[in-house]
Design a protein around this motif. Structure first.
Motif, PDB file in Angstrom:
ATOM      1  N   ALA A  49      -3.944   0.586   4.861  1.00  0.00           N
ATOM      2  CA  ALA A  49      -4.883   0.708   3.740  1.00  0.00           C
ATOM      3  C   ALA A  49      -4.708  -0.456   2.766  1.00  0.00           C
ATOM      4  O   ALA A  49      -5.702  -1.011   2.277  1.00  0.00           O
ATOM      5  CB  ALA A  49      -4.671   2.039   3.021  1.00  0.00           C
ATOM      6  N   ASP A  50      -3.467  -0.845   2.510  1.00  0.00           N
ATOM      7  CA  ASP A  50      -3.222  -1.983   1.626  1.00  0.00           C
ATOM      8  C   ASP A  50      -3.749  -3.276   2.232  1.00  0.00           C
ATOM      9  O   ASP A  50      -4.323  -4.113   1.537  1.00  0.00           O
ATOM     10  CB  ASP A  50      -1.731  -2.132   1.330  1.00  0.00           C
ATOM     11  CG  ASP A  50      -1.238  -1.146   0.288  1.00  0.00           C
ATOM     12  OD1 ASP A  50      -2.082  -0.462  -0.311  1.00  0.00           O
ATOM     13  OD2 ASP A  50      -0.023  -1.082   0.085  1.00  0.00           O
ATOM     14  N   ALA A  51      -3.562  -3.450   3.530  1.00  0.00           N
ATOM     15  CA  ALA A  51      -4.055  -4.654   4.203  1.00  0.00           C
ATOM     16  C   ALA A  51      -5.578  -4.714   4.141  1.00  0.00           C
ATOM     17  O   ALA A  51      -6.163  -5.776   3.889  1.00  0.00           O
ATOM     18  CB  ALA A  51      -3.576  -4.696   5.645  1.00  0.00           C
ATOM     19  N   LEU A  52      -6.226  -3.569   4.342  1.00  0.00           N
ATOM     20  CA  LEU A  52      -7.686  -3.524   4.281  1.00  0.00           C
ATOM     21  C   LEU A  52      -8.186  -3.839   2.879  1.00  0.00           C
ATOM     22  O   LEU A  52      -9.132  -4.622   2.706  1.00  0.00           O
ATOM     23  CB  LEU A  52      -8.189  -2.152   4.732  1.00  0.00           C
ATOM     24  CG  LEU A  52      -9.697  -1.959   4.733  1.00  0.00           C
ATOM     25  CD1 LEU A  52     -10.340  -2.875   5.764  1.00  0.00           C
ATOM     26  CD2 LEU A  52     -10.028  -0.520   5.023  1.00  0.00           C
ATOM     27  N   LEU A  53      -7.561  -3.271   1.874  1.00  0.00           N
ATOM     28  CA  LEU A  53      -7.958  -3.551   0.494  1.00  0.00           C
ATOM     29  C   LEU A  53      -7.730  -5.018   0.139  1.00  0.00           C
ATOM     30  O   LEU A  53      -8.556  -5.643  -0.535  1.00  0.00           O
ATOM     31  CB  LEU A  53      -7.174  -2.663  -0.473  1.00  0.00           C
ATOM     32  CG  LEU A  53      -7.621  -1.212  -0.541  1.00  0.00           C
ATOM     33  CD1 LEU A  53      -6.633  -0.403  -1.369  1.00  0.00           C
ATOM     34  CD2 LEU A  53      -8.998  -1.101  -1.130  1.00  0.00           C
ATOM     35  N   TYR A  54      -6.624  -5.591   0.617  1.00  0.00           N
ATOM     36  CA  TYR A  54      -6.331  -6.997   0.344  1.00  0.00           C
ATOM     37  C   TYR A  54      -7.386  -7.897   0.979  1.00  0.00           C
ATOM     38  O   TYR A  54      -7.927  -8.803   0.337  1.00  0.00           O
ATOM     39  CB  TYR A  54      -4.936  -7.339   0.878  1.00  0.00           C
ATOM     40  CG  TYR A  54      -4.583  -8.797   0.758  1.00  0.00           C
ATOM     41  CD1 TYR A  54      -4.266  -9.345  -0.468  1.00  0.00           C
ATOM     42  CD2 TYR A  54      -4.586  -9.626   1.868  1.00  0.00           C
ATOM     43  CE1 TYR A  54      -3.945 -10.688  -0.586  1.00  0.00           C
ATOM     44  CE2 TYR A  54      -4.264 -10.961   1.766  1.00  0.00           C
ATOM     45  CZ  TYR A  54      -3.950 -11.492   0.525  1.00  0.00           C
ATOM     46  OH  TYR A  54      -3.648 -12.815   0.414  1.00  0.00           O
TER      47      TYR A  54
END
Length: 82
Positions: A49-54
């Motif tokens: 989820a963090d990678a997608l948001l980044y």
């Protein structure tokens, strides 16, 4: 009317006081995860989820910057009216 209010208060009190208590403090787990030295930047340690948001943020930033440059160039060189 008063009977209904009294019954509602009893049900509310009973459901709150008899609920199962769970462990809700997950801060130590998160601290351990984010303080681990595994070479990853901290803003990506949260998972997919963090990678997608980044990545989404980076794409929107690049597109926004490109659009601003386009509008500035368009404003700097206005089209001549015939």
């Amino acid at each position: 009317m008063f009977r209904h209010m009294n019954a509602l208060q009893q049900v509310a009190r009973r459901s709150i006081s008899s609920s199962v208590r769970r462990e809700v403090n997950k801060v130590p787990e998160k601290q351990k995860l984010f303080q681990e030295d595994n070479g990853m930047p901290v803003h990506l340690k949260g998972g997919a989820a963090d990678a997608l948001l980044y990545r989404t943020t980076m794409v929107l930033t690049i597109l926004g910057t490109g659009y601003v440059v386009y509008e500035l160039v368009k404003a700097a060189f206005p089209q001549k009216k015939d």
